[in-house]
Design a protein around this motif. Structure first.
Motif, short mmCIF file in Angstrom:
data_model
loop_
_atom_site.label_atom_id
_atom_site.label_comp_id
_atom_site.label_asym_id
_atom_site.label_seq_id
_atom_site.Cartn_x
_atom_site.Cartn_y
_atom_site.Cartn_z
N PHE A 131 -7.63 2.74 3.82
CA PHE A 131 -7.59 1.46 3.13
C PHE A 131 -8.34 0.41 3.92
CE2 PHE A 131 -3.98 3.71 1.37
CZ PHE A 131 -4.08 3.42 0.02
N TRP A 169 0.69 3.98 -2.87
CA TRP A 169 0.36 5.34 -2.50
C TRP A 169 1.36 6.33 -3.10
CZ3 TRP A 169 -3.43 8.23 -0.91
CH2 TRP A 169 -3.17 9.49 -0.36
N THR A 172 -4.32 4.50 7.05
CA THR A 172 -4.77 5.80 6.54
C THR A 172 -3.56 6.53 5.98
OG1 THR A 172 -6.57 5.94 8.14
CG2 THR A 172 -5.86 7.98 7.12
N THR A 202 -6.83 8.91 2.23
CA THR A 202 -7.42 7.63 1.84
C THR A 202 -7.34 6.66 3.01
OG1 THR A 202 -6.78 7.95 -0.46
CG2 THR A 202 -7.26 5.70 0.23
N THR A 216 -9.50 0.35 -1.18
CA THR A 216 -9.74 1.55 -0.37
C THR A 216 -11.14 1.50 0.23
OG1 THR A 216 -10.59 2.81 -2.24
CG2 THR A 216 -8.23 2.96 -1.83
N THR A 261 -11.99 7.78 0.04
CA THR A 261 -10.98 8.78 -0.30
C THR A 261 -11.66 10.14 -0.29
OG1 THR A 261 -9.80 7.22 -1.71
CG2 THR A 261 -9.34 9.53 -2.07
N LYS A 306 0.83 -1.20 0.00
CA LYS A 306 0.00 0.00 0.00
C LYS A 306 0.87 1.25 0.00
CE LYS A 306 -3.84 -1.67 -0.43
NZ LYS A 306 -4.07 -1.79 -1.84
#
Length: 146
Positions: free
Chosen positions: A133, A55, A138, A131, A115, A118, A51
């Motif tokens: 997840f 990101w 976060t 966002t 997610t 968002t 993630k």
């Protein structure tokens, strides 16, 4: 008569042999449980790392998009960018468990996966993204304009 009874009982397991089998089974079950717990923690660790990479790639893509575009609007769940000297629009908005990038509202590219939600918010020199997840992580980022 006693010899007949003793001969019949010698075919089965003794109490000690049965207890040893139970101990061996218990040890195997403990090892398997420990293995599953270790695999769960390793999987979660790599999921968080994945993630983080996703990101940062997403933020990099948004920054590259802003090089030749201007911000049209920033709403709570959508950002619209306009390509300079053109009528093309690029939109970032969530759809289900993904954040998608649309070009002229026709095709899309999934930018973030797994997610929960968002949100976008406008600030003095650009906009911010937050966002959440599915795994509970976060991530927050700010995109600044020059």
């Amino acid at each position: 008569m006693w010899k007949c009874i003793l001969k019949n009982n010698q075919k089965g397991f003794t109490l000690i042999e049965s207890l040893m089998a139970l101990v061996v089974n218990a040890l195997v079950l403990l090892l398997v449980t420990g293995l599953f717990q270790t695999l769960y923690h390793v999987n979660r660790y790599f999921d968080i790392k994945e993630k983080n990479i996703e990101w940062h790639v997403f933020l990099n893509q948004v920054e590259n998009d802003l090089e030749d575009k201007e911000i049209l609007s920033v709403q709570r769940n959508e950002v619209q960018l306009k390509v300079l000297q053109s009528k093309e629009k690029v939109t970032y908005k969530p759809w289900g468990a993904t954040l998608r990038r649309y070009r002229n509202e026709t095709g899309y590219v999934p930018m973030l996966t797994k997610t929960k939600n968002t949100t976008f918010s406008k600030n003095a020199n650009g906009f911010s993204i937050q966002t959440n997840f599915v795994n509970g992580q976060t991530m927050r980022g700010a995109i600044a304009l020059e």
